[in-house]
Design an enzyme around this catalytic site. Structure first.
Site, mmCIF file in Angstrom:
data_model
loop_
_atom_site.group_PDB
_atom_site.id
_atom_site.type_symbol
_atom_site.label_atom_id
_atom_site.label_comp_id
_atom_site.label_asym_id
_atom_site.label_seq_id
_atom_site.Cartn_x
_atom_site.Cartn_y
_atom_site.Cartn_z
ATOM 1 C CD GLU A 1 -5.818 5.574 0.463
ATOM 2 O OE1 GLU A 1 -4.904 6.369 0.998
ATOM 3 O OE2 GLU A 1 -6.165 4.659 1.068
ATOM 4 C CG HIS B 1 0.410 6.619 -0.336
ATOM 5 N ND1 HIS B 1 -0.370 7.264 -1.018
ATOM 6 C CD2 HIS B 1 -0.017 5.537 0.717
ATOM 7 C CE1 HIS B 1 -1.709 6.917 -0.132
ATOM 8 N NE2 HIS B 1 -1.587 6.059 0.859
ATOM 9 C CG HIS C 1 -1.867 1.281 1.268
ATOM 10 N ND1 HIS C 1 -3.007 1.242 0.940
ATOM 11 C CD2 HIS C 1 -1.467 2.477 1.959
ATOM 12 C CE1 HIS C 1 -3.798 2.385 1.312
ATOM 13 N NE2 HIS C 1 -2.708 3.019 1.742
ATOM 14 C CD GLU C 2 1.828 3.429 3.697
ATOM 15 O OE1 GLU C 2 1.791 4.587 3.262
ATOM 16 O OE2 GLU C 2 0.601 3.075 4.489
#
Lengths: 497, 497
Positions: free
Chosen positions: A293, A267, A263-264
């Site tokens: 997001e 980003h 997930h990170e």
């Protein structure tokens, strides 16, 4: 004349950007490196930087230069116009709020966050109530002040600070559509899904970390331009060109830490993919929280929970942890990482139920700010809302209305961007999938270049050149934000299998 | 009236201190954590902070407030007077140099440091000469500008920036005394000393680190208020209350990394021992570079190379590395860590020959700034000076005049403080030793509280309350800086054993 005014603005905003970058590294350090005894000094450093940036941005000359540059915007090229818009947006959100109100809300938020830690540990909402009332009251003042400057409703003014040009009317329509199909979809998925075999054993943090780094590198993350560390809550910090990711490792469950990394990493790929030549200028920054997001979720949810990715991942897991057995087969990995559940906790929720958690918070925060929901009634309203949307009741307030820190820190208007991001991710991935028919085969081979190149061209490389997320999506997918692709994605992944 | 002016100065200097603290953490991060690709963004962040601090300090109001506060200094208490002196010192060093000159020298220094890396790797002084000429020329301008404002000679003005109130005349006298006895002492020690048995094997970095942390904790370092990490060159950074130490580990030689830790720990104990209530104000900062170095050397040299400390250390080494044999006996550890050698390299020099390296640099930097030594002649002057002072010739320029980075960065006037610090350390330790007859027994037991308490009371707890290092030493030892104790220390340790 106008170019002269515009030309004076660029170095001023570059300086603000460098100071913001300094703060970002100090924030990362606080979460990932700083010993506890450094907290007092760090608070002073961050406050000094924050006040200074506010002072520099609110200097009278800045407003005058913006007026002059806009008056002759015809002399500017499109990039400069986009940059000027970003400058005006930052300026407007800064000057709108008097310095004393900024300071008062910041102080109240710090007190409320402290009270929240105790209240959550004690499962006692009453310990927090007065502090939260204070924060809500001051946030209401901030919203009113910004609404005057932005010419919109107070809640919209807060929303605009996280997601430029977003308005509650659009979110109402979007969330209304989700509410129309999600409850039935959840019920259908729960009926259809099968349990994966259990996994047992220990998954040492250093092995999780090594595998996490490999997954990041395979995705295209360049460790010459970033780090992976540990913090209590996973986040992505630092600056473009030097992105700092964090995760945390659970010895009994490697998936929590690894999917947090993925997930990170989404980003981080966005931050490092922003145009290097535009760095330091507003137009070079990320579009808004919804697009940000979308970039984490397009990796974590769209890509990394796909059949193709899990086929790539399965042998890596076996190799990293020395495990075997049916639980580690791709089909069972799919069952594991796509498990849907009616859980009271947002941060561990699956992608099907997650929007319902967000809708609950969106309703409640609007009601609190409007004064329609007295703070004392929040726990009961939370329980009622969760029962209505997800048909469950939280075991207590700690895992109910006390689970999130956002409101304590004064972050109202932020929650919706999680779900706007999930929708944008589905919409972008659907377009990518149609444009690249060989994508699943490439993914199975561990070749993520087609994916990254598409994201670079469609999203990362634009910074905040577009006036809104809708405009960016329109250019990338042919239409503005549209929950249709998200619905198709969920139905395909969770019902057709 | 004067209190009003003074009262306005404190928050201004607190803000400057917080911004300096932010820079300090960013500097540490650059050396210990930052990925290489972060260099460009970090340079911008640090430059923005540095320029901003210079602007804030040089605002016209600051000079006026200082004048008004000083005009009625009779209304201030002693602590405020000391603080005001520190403010004036910072202000004077800042306003003395025009912003364009600051920028030009900073740019020239960056270029020279880059050229130095290549020149040193290629052992080719000619590659560097033009850049170094540029830095020396601009540093001469800085020295002249500061000399005007400080009312002293140009070299003194540079010295004053590292060691307030120090002047070359005092250093000449002090170094003259050292030159009078050191060459004969070196010869006598070399004749008398015995070789320790060789050590073999591997000393893994993680074990060195664990032992290093134990040694730090035993000395009184509180890991709630600091960290130990790795960087290319050991240093102490961060801020009081959050001190960041670094070292590096050599697998074949645990003493290099451990004694670097002990050295930096001395600096760190000083920083964390500065009065917590004075933080953010000039008077709360360290006295100057000589006292700072005295605090690292009182730990690394005076304490940690003493018989008592090595008796405490020997079993810890055996335990940490699983070694045994005569090389690890306290007597042989003494021979190892007190080995004197005529080496061309300053940073690895022992405490007996180290001042001669410093004296060489002091002579040469004065001659270069005065224009008496053309830069092109530096390599030859270095060789001649080293032959005279240490009776050796460096193997090449890389390990000759290219070994240190200081001059490349424009740091002229810094070198003498290393030896002033060594002298101050000996003087302080001699006084402590006389005041605490049980000290060696406590050290053998690993009880360093008497030492740390004495340093806290005599040095750390005073910040920069005193007008000069001499004044601080006078209060702590009954006399100003005096090479006598240093000479007695060397003779006792290296000739009487």
């Amino acid at each position: 004349m106008s170019l002269a005014a515009y030309g004076e603005l660029e170095p001023r905003f570059a300086r603000l950007s460098h100071l913001a970058g300094a703060s970002a590294v100090l924030h990362w350090d606080r979460a990932a490196m700083m010993p506890p005894g450094g907290a007092a000094a760090r608070a002073e450093q961050l406050a000094a930087l924050s006040v200074l940036r506010h002072e520099l941005l609110c200097q009278a000359e800045v407003g005058e230069l913006l007026d002059r540059a806009e008056a002759d915007a015809g002399d500017l090229d499109d990039w400069q116009v986009a940059n000027l818009r970003g400058m005006r947006w930052r300026w407007r959100h800064a000057v709108a709020v008097p310095a004393e109100l900024v300071a008062a809300r910041s102080k109240a938020a710090s007190a409320c966050e402290m009270a929240w830690r105790s209240a959550r540990a004690a499962d006692d909402f009453a310990m927090l109530r007065a502090d939260l009332e204070g924060v809500v009251g001051l946030t209401r003042e901030v919203a009113a002040a910004k609404a005057d400057w932005l010419g919109c409703a107070p809640y919209d003014a807060l929303l605009d600070g996280y997601e430029p040009a977003a308005r509650a009317a659009g979110i109402d329509a979007c969330f209304g559509e989700l509410e129309g199909f999600l409850p039935d979809l959840v019920a259908a998925v729960l009926e259809a899904q099968a349990d994966p075999p259990p996994i047992t054993g220990e998954f040492p943090a250093d092995r999780q970390r090594r595998l996490g780094r490999q997954l990041m590198a395979d995705l295209g993350f360049d460790f010459e331009h970033g780090r992976l560390d540990v913090s209590h809550h996973p986040f992505t910090g630092g600056v473009p060109g030097d992105v700092r990711l964090t995760t945390r490792y659970e010895a009994a469950d490697p998936f929590a830490g690894l999917f947090a990394i993925l997930h990170e990493c989404g980003h981080a790929l966005y931050e490092n993919g922003l145009p290097a030549d535009w760095r330091g200028q507003p137009v070079g920054g990320a579009m808004g929280m919804a697009v940000h997001e979308s970039q984490s979720l397009i990796i974590e949810m769209q890509l990394c929970r796909s059949d193709a990715y899990l086929a790539y991942l399965a042998p890596l897991l076996v190799n990293a942890f020395g495990v075997d057995g049916p639980a580690w087969r791709p089909d069972n990995l799919c069952r594991r990482v796509r498990r849907v559940a009616r859980t009271p906790i947002r941060v561990t929720a699956d992608e099907v139920t997650y929007p319902l958690h967000v809708i609950l918070r969106y309703r409640l925060e609007r009601a609190m700010l409007a004064g329609d929901l007295p703070i004392a009634d929040l726990p009961e309203a939370w329980r009622a809302g969760l029962a209505e949307l997800l048909d469950i009741v939280p075991p207590d307030d700690a895992d109910g209305c006390l689970q999130d820190i956002h409101w304590m820190g004064g972050d109202f208007g932020y929650f919706p961007t999680y779900t706007l991001g999930a929708i944008a991710a589905a919409q972008l991935y659907e377009t990518l999938d149609q444009a690249e028919p060989d994508l699943p085969m490439a993914i199975r081979r561990g070749d993520f270049r087609p994916l990254l190149e598409w994201l670079r061209a469609a999203v990362h490389g634009w910074g905040s050149y577009h006036a809104s997320t809708d405009e960016l999506l329109h250019r990338a997918t042919g239409r503005p934000l549209d929950p249709g692709a998200f619905r198709r994605h969920l139905e395909r992944r969770y019902l057709d299998n």
